[in-house]
Design an enzyme around this catalytic site. Structure first.
Site, PDB file in Angstrom:
ATOM      1  N   TYR A  57      48.162  38.238  44.096  1.00 58.66           N
ATOM      2  CA  TYR A  57      47.416  39.265  44.824  1.00 58.66           C
ATOM      3  C   TYR A  57      46.011  38.809  45.151  1.00 58.66           C
ATOM      4  O   TYR A  57      45.551  37.760  44.676  1.00 58.66           O
ATOM      5  CB  TYR A  57      47.385  40.571  44.026  1.00 58.66           C
ATOM      6  N   LYS A 109      46.106  33.849  40.725  1.00 56.42           N
ATOM      7  CA  LYS A 109      45.803  35.299  40.727  1.00 56.42           C
ATOM      8  C   LYS A 109      47.120  36.067  40.711  1.00 56.42           C
ATOM      9  O   LYS A 109      47.569  36.603  41.718  1.00 56.42           O
ATOM     10  CB  LYS A 109      44.909  35.654  41.926  1.00 56.42           C
ATOM     11  N   GLU A 139      36.268  33.599  30.581  1.00 58.60           N
ATOM     12  CA  GLU A 139      35.800  34.576  31.577  1.00 58.60           C
ATOM     13  C   GLU A 139      35.864  35.945  30.917  1.00 58.60           C
ATOM     14  O   GLU A 139      35.773  36.034  29.689  1.00 58.60           O
ATOM     15  CB  GLU A 139      36.648  34.479  32.852  1.00 58.60           C
ATOM     16  N   LEU A 170      39.941  32.330  36.464  1.00 58.56           N
ATOM     17  CA  LEU A 170      40.186  32.566  37.881  1.00 58.56           C
ATOM     18  C   LEU A 170      39.003  31.999  38.674  1.00 58.56           C
ATOM     19  O   LEU A 170      37.851  32.264  38.315  1.00 58.56           O
ATOM     20  CB  LEU A 170      40.311  34.070  38.159  1.00 58.56           C
TER      21      LEU A 170
HETATM   22  C1  LIG Z   1      40.416  37.588  35.454  1.00 60.05           C
HETATM   23  C2  LIG Z   1      39.433  37.639  36.583  1.00 60.05           C
HETATM   24  N1  LIG Z   1      38.437  36.734  36.622  1.00 60.05           N
HETATM   25  C3  LIG Z   1      37.517  36.751  37.598  1.00 60.05           C
HETATM   26  C4  LIG Z   1      37.563  37.705  38.620  1.00 60.05           C
HETATM   27  C5  LIG Z   1      36.509  37.695  39.704  1.00 60.05           C
HETATM   28  O1  LIG Z   1      37.031  37.226  40.921  1.00 60.05           O
HETATM   29  P1  LIG Z   1      36.393  37.636  42.321  1.00 60.05           P
HETATM   30  O2  LIG Z   1      34.928  37.313  42.235  1.00 60.05           O
HETATM   31  O3  LIG Z   1      37.091  36.786  43.312  1.00 60.05           O
HETATM   32  O4  LIG Z   1      36.628  39.097  42.501  1.00 60.05           O
HETATM   33  C6  LIG Z   1      38.587  38.646  38.631  1.00 60.05           C
HETATM   34  C7  LIG Z   1      38.670  39.633  39.717  1.00 60.05           C
HETATM   35  O5  LIG Z   1      39.467  40.500  39.751  1.00 60.05           O
HETATM   36  C8  LIG Z   1      39.557  38.618  37.594  1.00 60.05           C
HETATM   37  O6  LIG Z   1      40.561  39.505  37.558  1.00 60.05           O
END
Ligand SMILES: Cc1ncc(COP(=O)(O)O)c(C=O)c1O
Length: 289
Positions: A30, A144, A176, A200
């Site tokens: 997603y 993702k 994270e 991610l």
């Molecule tokens: C596990 C995780 N890490 C980091 C992020 C941050 O990603 P982004 O800046 O692309 O929203 C998300 C966003 O949903 C996430 O689910």
């Protein structure tokens, strides 16, 4: 109005067969793209990450980059509100339940746009609380994936503690948070782990690192020890919906002086200015920091 497998329709009329592998196995990927004043933010970067997630998950990408952009613009233009969170997912499709991949199956594509919810001013100004936990998710956090039970269990720990996020450590190192990336500041140096299979690759993470570099803020992408996070002067979490948010309490202990720090204030301002720049440029332009 939502998008499902080539059609725009009211959400009440959108349905997916129970044998969809997204439902049965969580077998899909997603994206979530923030949209400000009808302008999708960093759309190409989100689409590049989607393409990568699909390739790594070995799910056929049913649309070209141009087709994805067209669908998103049509969905965005069809909503009665301007700031949106466009959520879309692609699953491997509908097939008799069997772990191995089915042959000749069309991926399922679903997309919806909701009003964008960013942190309220009070939280931005005063900062948020976070708790910590061991990162016990799988070793492909760079995909993702819609299989988010690990993240949901971890997020629930902070929800039950009345906190905004759960910050994660694996083998004594920062990875994270349950739904965001994490930055720590120590003696004026901004620290964050490099991108690898354990986190991610956040689009907001990229914007923040680019803004730091473009504005001469000291930044190091390197392994960050758990102790460094616990002793940090500032902690930030970043995501498409949280933008940049200061963490002022970690496991009930004050971070720094318990207020959002000076580097947070600077980065928050740079981020807001960058958003304005993107909005002014209009929706079909790419803008760099
Ligand atoms: C596990 C995780 N890490 C980091 C992020 C941050 O990603 P982004 O800046 O692309 O929203 C998300 C966003 O949903 C996430 O689910």
């Amino acid at each position: 109005m939502v998008f499902l497998n080539g059609r725009f329709l009211p959400i009440e009329e959108a349905s997916v067969p129970v044998l969809d592998r997204g439902f049965i196995f969580g077998d899909g990927v997603y994206e979530l793209v923030p949209v400000y004043s009808l302008v999708p933010f960093r759309l190409d970067e989100h689409l590049a990450r989607l393409e990568r997630s699909l390739a790594e998950a070995r799910i056929r990408n049913p649309h070209s980059r141009t087709q994805w952009r067209d669908i998103i613009y049509r969905l965005v233009d069809g909503q009665p509100f301007e700031d949106q969170g466009v959520y879309f997912q692609v699953t491997r499709g509908v097939a008799k339940r069997d772990h191995s991949f089915p042959k000749g199956v069309e991926p399922t594509v679903f997309m919806m746009a909701n009003p964008l919810v960013t942190p309220p001013r009070e939280l931005v100004e005063n900062g948020a609380a976070a708790v910590t936990a061991q990162d016990n998710r799988w070793l492909r956090c760079d995909i993702k994936s819609i299989s988010l039970i690990g993240n949901c269990l971890l997020r629930q720990l902070s929800a039950e503690a009345g906190a905004a996020e759960t910050i994660l450590f694996r083998d004594g190192r920062l990875t994270e948070a349950s739904a965001s990336n994490v930055f720590a500041v120590k003696r004026g140096m901004i620290l964050t782990p490099p991108k690898n299979n354990l986190i991610l690759p956040g689009i907001t993470y990229d914007v923040v690192t680019e803004l730091a570099q473009a504005n001469g803020l000291p930044l190091e992408l390197r392994d960050v020890a758990e102790q460094e996070v616990r002793a940090a002067d500032e902690i930030w979490v970043t995501s498409s919906s949280k933008e940049v948010l200061a963490i002022v309490s970690l496991d009930g202990r004050q971070v720094g002086d318990g207020r959002p720090g000076p580097l947070f204030a600077r980065m928050y301002q740079l981020y807001q200015e960058f958003k304005q720049k993107v909005m002014r440029a209009g929706k079909r332009e790419a803008v760099s920091a």
